[in-house]
Scaffold this motif. Structure first.
Motif, PDB file in Angstrom:
ATOM      1  N   ASP A 159      -1.658   2.589   9.557  1.00 15.25           N
ATOM      2  CA  ASP A 159      -2.430   3.248  10.610  1.00 15.25           C
ATOM      3  C   ASP A 159      -1.505   3.961  11.597  1.00 15.25           C
ATOM      4  O   ASP A 159      -1.804   5.073  12.046  1.00 15.25           O
ATOM      5  CB  ASP A 159      -3.316   2.249  11.352  1.00 15.25           C
ATOM      6  CG  ASP A 159      -4.576   1.899  10.585  1.00 15.25           C
ATOM      7  OD1 ASP A 159      -4.923   2.619   9.619  1.00 15.25           O
ATOM      8  OD2 ASP A 159      -5.223   0.891  10.947  1.00 15.25           O
TER       9      ASP A 159
ATOM     10  N   LYS B  53      -2.297  -2.844   6.818  1.00 15.38           N
ATOM     11  CA  LYS B  53      -3.094  -1.760   7.385  1.00 15.38           C
ATOM     12  C   LYS B  53      -2.567  -1.286   8.738  1.00 15.38           C
ATOM     13  O   LYS B  53      -2.528  -0.082   8.996  1.00 15.38           O
ATOM     14  CB  LYS B  53      -4.553  -2.192   7.509  1.00 15.38           C
ATOM     15  CG  LYS B  53      -5.476  -1.108   8.042  1.00 15.38           C
ATOM     16  CD  LYS B  53      -6.894  -1.589   8.169  1.00 15.38           C
ATOM     17  CE  LYS B  53      -7.876  -0.540   8.624  1.00 15.38           C
ATOM     18  NZ  LYS B  53      -7.466   0.415   9.595  1.00 15.38           N
TER      19      LYS B  53
ATOM     20  N   TYR C 197       0.834  -1.204   0.000  1.00 15.09           N
ATOM     21  CA  TYR C 197       0.000   0.000   0.000  1.00 15.09           C
ATOM     22  C   TYR C 197       0.866   1.250   0.000  1.00 15.09           C
ATOM     23  O   TYR C 197       2.001   1.228   0.454  1.00 15.09           O
ATOM     24  CB  TYR C 197      -0.884   0.059   1.261  1.00 15.09           C
ATOM     25  CG  TYR C 197      -1.755  -1.139   1.433  1.00 15.09           C
ATOM     26  CD1 TYR C 197      -2.998  -1.216   0.825  1.00 15.09           C
ATOM     27  CD2 TYR C 197      -1.328  -2.222   2.199  1.00 15.09           C
ATOM     28  CE1 TYR C 197      -3.797  -2.341   0.966  1.00 15.09           C
ATOM     29  CE2 TYR C 197      -2.120  -3.343   2.346  1.00 15.09           C
ATOM     30  CZ  TYR C 197      -3.351  -3.395   1.727  1.00 15.09           C
ATOM     31  OH  TYR C 197      -4.126  -4.510   1.873  1.00 15.09           O
TER      32      TYR C 197
END
Length: 140
Positions: free
Chosen positions: A45, A41, A10
């Motif tokens: 985060d 993730k 990502y």
């Protein structure tokens, strides 16, 4: 430090473009492309909480990497892997080519090739390449 990290999957976009660290100017003809990449993730985060920017997660796609690898082959193109914040004192990076190859092969890890060191006086990063010695410590 063993010279590998989880393969980034990502990026965090700032508008339509991947978020990038601020780099120290080295020479007028040297314009490296450096983006932040994250393996999952939970990693992005942590970065989002430490950043004041309104960033949006987006998959790091092969097309993006392929396009940049093919353009201006002599330019340095790096992905900072799993940074905790935009002001982390030191982060490690892999070349676009290494990340692309890891994604193509479905590898969970990517070989790291560079380190970015934060200059606290102006909040910019200096890019260093490194090779691993027998003790697995980065060498400047």
């Amino acid at each position: 430090m063993d010279g590998t990290s989880n393969t980034p999957r990502y990026v965090l976009n700032d508008a339509a473009f991947p978020a990038c660290p601020s780099l120290t100017e080295t020479s007028p003809q040297d314009h490296p492309i450096v983006i932040y990449g994250f393996s999952n993730k939970s990693q992005y985060d942590v970065f989002l909480k430490a950043s004041s920017l309104a960033l949006t997660p987006y998959p790091l796609v092969k097309r993006f990497l392929e396009k940049h690898v093919d353009q201006n082959a002599d330019e340095m193109k790096l992905v900072v892997v799993d940074a905790d914040s935009p002001t982390q004192p030191s982060v490690h990076a892999a070349t676009f080519q290494n990340v692309l190859e890891a994604i193509r092969l479905g590898s969970e890890t990517v070989n790291l090739t560079h380190r970015l060191i934060l200059d606290p006086t102006d909040s910019t990063y200096r890019v260093e390449s490194f090779s691993l010695t027998a003790s697995s410590e980065p060498a400047a």
